[in-house]
Write an enzyme that holds these catalytic residues in place. Structure first.
Site, PDB file in Angstrom:
ATOM      1  N   GLU A  49       4.053-102.808   1.832  1.00 28.26           N
ATOM      2  CA  GLU A  49       5.205-102.575   0.966  1.00 28.26           C
ATOM      3  C   GLU A  49       5.368-101.077   0.690  1.00 28.26           C
ATOM      4  OE1 GLU A  49       6.665-104.241  -3.455  1.00 28.26           O
ATOM      5  OE2 GLU A  49       4.632-104.622  -2.715  1.00 28.26           O
ATOM      6  N   LYS A 119      13.415-107.038  -1.794  1.00 27.36           N
ATOM      7  CA  LYS A 119      12.471-107.868  -2.535  1.00 27.36           C
ATOM      8  C   LYS A 119      13.222-108.754  -3.518  1.00 27.36           C
ATOM      9  CE  LYS A 119       8.062-107.254  -5.017  1.00 27.36           C
ATOM     10  NZ  LYS A 119       7.056-106.240  -5.414  1.00 27.36           N
ATOM     11  N   CYS A 172       5.497-109.078  -1.345  1.00 25.95           N
ATOM     12  CA  CYS A 172       4.501-109.088  -2.413  1.00 25.95           C
ATOM     13  C   CYS A 172       4.691-110.179  -3.461  1.00 25.95           C
ATOM     14  CB  CYS A 172       4.438-107.714  -3.065  1.00 25.95           C
ATOM     15  SG  CYS A 172       2.910-107.475  -4.037  1.00 25.95           S
TER      16      CYS A 172
END
Length: 641
Positions: A49, A119, A172
């Site tokens: 990330e 994200k 994540c």
């Protein structure tokens, strides 16, 4: 050899060295890892990330200089990828769109930047304050963003379709949510999920993170490639370890060394054919409306590799040493409680078991003894019957008697030679003709004795045959093929041996243990033909039908994954590279398929018995097959090898 043709795709999770906010340094290290991946014939590589800038830049993410440099670095990587048609790279960076800043994953092929995934779930608690900098892509409809002079697809509901595999991306925190984006992406067709992460280390956190990755890969029936940033991130408040995990359908198949100061990469080949097989067998794995999903073509050329980058277990039914106690304990208890339930239901308190001095009857006897102990029934109610015939050797005869006695069961000895000779006289068979009649008459005589003694003592005849024998039809129809309850019917031969050894070493007293170890060292044989001149076993099963370890491997690949003969042959050569030649493997594969198809009629009327693992041949359980099915398609494929 093109591994893609055999259903594999090579992936890598990469953790490069990093300097916070130094994009040039970071891109240099990423490019070096891409070069290394190309040398290792990796087809899709995933970086952590925000790897272009570093995850821990904090308020520097608001700096125009850093954002513009990150975008320029992305274009630099895209240019670097132009002459690398065999690999796709997935990298992380901050990207501004309109009035928002997004934490995104960019997919890059030799054709350029294919698409960007923002994200979905932005953490804002504990050590993480991402909402201070980044917006969520949760409610965003798929759109485009201009990078350089190109309009790039941008959104959370995007899949990337290569010639070999379709993949999706989450970032994540997305994985830690009740319904991760990957759940919907896989239902819409993603076979791989790549997770670009920045997960810090805390005591105990790695084990939980590991379990999340494994469980999500299992729930989604997918390959899951997870990579997190390493120790180069800022340690102002947190420490990162560079955790990398590759999972496939619930199992971790590759894992990294953490806390390394150097570039690190985990490489593995994902078994796509196995994933696709499990998806089509799962009736609840339904594809929802795909109208909102954008599928982007992503070109990768095939690779030619001498071997696959994953371990092919030659003994798929045998648990690893680390899991041995738990798994074998479960198998033994499933068998035990299956028999115990049948005894409780029928009210029967006696059983008969034919004890030959071989492994199968030994395991059945041990299961019966354990079931009787569980129910509080005296062990003497277990009748171990040894029935010496034309081929019985002193070794197996003595082991059979001593084992029954050492366990406290009741021993009966009923020789069958005279009865079989009378039977031959009655049907006009020459005793000197040692053909299939000679062999099968002995097996049927023994089964008749077991059934009749069971009736005499108000008991139940317990079967001893195993799953490998059922697969090959290596059983006499209405002989050892039949019983009133078969405790070994879903236990393959290789597992029988491991299970008996485990029981001997962990559950038995010395008096029985020594006998069991000698039985374990005895060659597999039905002992239906006379012994040799030295009194040794003359009829070795594996000389006739082939090694059970090969047949169990073939059976597992065919039934568990639906593999074709060519794929099983391909995998067998890796699994047994140090033991069997390709010619030997092919020879016994032909035997396996021929016998498997011609012997289905025996499985169609097999007795009840407990399922212990992922494969079972019972027509009431996992396997339904017409007895008249042709083997032509499978044999034709074998003949072309």
């Amino acid at each position: 050899m093109n591994i893609n043709d055999y259903g594999f795709v090579r992936v890598a999770a990469a953790t490069p060295k990093l300097k916070v906010a130094d994009c040039d340094y970071n891109v240099y290290e990423m490019k070096s890892m891409i070069d290394e991946a190309v040398k290792n014939q990796v087809q899709i590589i995933c970086f952590p990330e925000l790897c272009i800038t570093g995850y821990t830049c904090a308020d520097l993410f608001f700096q125009t200089a850093l954002l513009e440099k990150a975008k320029a670095s992305l274009l630099e990587i895209a240019s670097f990828m132009h002459d690398k048609p065999t690999i796709v790279a997935i990298v992380g960076l901050p990207i501004r769109k309109l009035n928002c800043l997004y934490n995104v994953a960019a997919v890059i092929s030799s054709e350029g930047i294919v698409g960007m995934i923002p994200k979905t779930y932005i953490p804002n608690e504990g050590e993480f304050y991402e909402k201070r900098w980044f917006a969520s892509g949760k409610d965003m409809e798929n759109t485009t963003i201009v990078i350089g002079n190109e309009h790039i697809a941008f959104g959370t509901d995007i899949l990337f379709e290569t010639p070999f595999v379709t993949f999706g991306i989450e970032i994540c925190e997305d994985l830690w949510m009740p319904i991760p984006p990957s759940s919907n992406l896989t239902l819409k067709g993603a076979e791989l999920i790549f997770n670009l992460s920045a997960s810090n280390e805390l005591v105990g956190k790695h084990a939980y993170r590991r379990s999340l990755v494994a469980q999500q890969s299992g729930r989604c029936i997918c390959g899951y490639i997870y990579t997190s940033c390493g120790v180069g991130e800022s340690t102002t408040d947190l420490v990162f370890s560079g955790s990398r995990i590759i999972a496939e359908n619930g199992s971790i198949i590759a894992e990294s060394e953490r806390f390394s100061l150097d570039n690190r990469m985990s490489i593995n080949d994902i078994d796509l054919f196995a994933l696709r097989h499990d998806r089509i067998k799962n009736a609840n794995y339904l594809t929802p409306d795909q109208s909102t999903c954008q599928v982007l073509p992503c070109q990768i050329r095939p690779i030619s590799a001498d071997k696959i980058r994953r371990t092919i277990n030659p003994f798929p039914f045998i648990p690893s040493k680390s899991e041995e106690n738990e798994r074998l304990f479960e198998v033994f208890n499933i068998q035990t409680h299956g028999l115990a339930k049948r005894l409780m239901h029928t009210g029967i308190k006696t059983v008969t078991i034919g004890i030959s001095g071989g492994l199968d009857s030994t395991l059945a006897l041990l299961v019966a003894i354990r079931a009787f102990d569980l129910l509080g029934i005296p062990r003497k109610n277990v009748y171990g019957i040894t029935m010496p015939g034309f081929g019985t050797t002193n070794r197996t005869y003595n082991n059979a008697k001593e084992l029954v006695t050492s366990l406290g069961a009741t021993l009966l000895e009923i020789p069958i030679s005279e009865a079989v000779e009378l039977h031959f006289k009655n049907i006009g068979h020459d005793l000197a003709d040692k053909n299939i009649v000679y062999e099968n008459a002995q097996a049927r005589e023994r089964t008749q004795i077991l059934m009749d003694i069971a009736n005499k003592i108000d008991g139940l005849a317990v079967g001893t045959g195993n799953m490998s024998e059922l697969a090959l039809g290596w059983a006499t129809y209405n002989g050892d093929h039949m019983s009133m309850y078969g405790v070994n019917t879903s236990v393959p031969k290789t597992l029988v041996k491991s299970l008996v050894r485990w029981i001997a070493d962990t559950q038995m007293e010395d008096s029985s243990q020594n006998i069991l170890h000698d039985i374990l060292d005895t060659p597999f044989s039905p002992e239906l033909l006379p012994a040799d001149q030295n009194g040794n076993i003359a009829q070795i099963t594996e000389d006739k039908i082939g090694p059970y370890e090969l047949h169990d491997f073939f059976l597992h690949r065919m039934l568990r994954y639906g593999d074709s003969p060519s794929r099983i042959y391909y995998l067998s050569q890796f699994a047994f590279a140090e033991k069997y030649s390709a010619e030997t493997i092919l020879k016994w594969m032909k035997t396996f398929y021929r016998r498997f198809f011609t012997q289905q009629f025996k499985r169609s009327c097999m007795p009840d018995g407990p399922k212990v693992g992922s494969i079972n041949l019972s027509p009431r359980g996992d396997w339904r097959m017409p007895s008249d099915a042709s083997v032509a398609v499978w044999m034709d494929e074998l003949l072309q090898m």
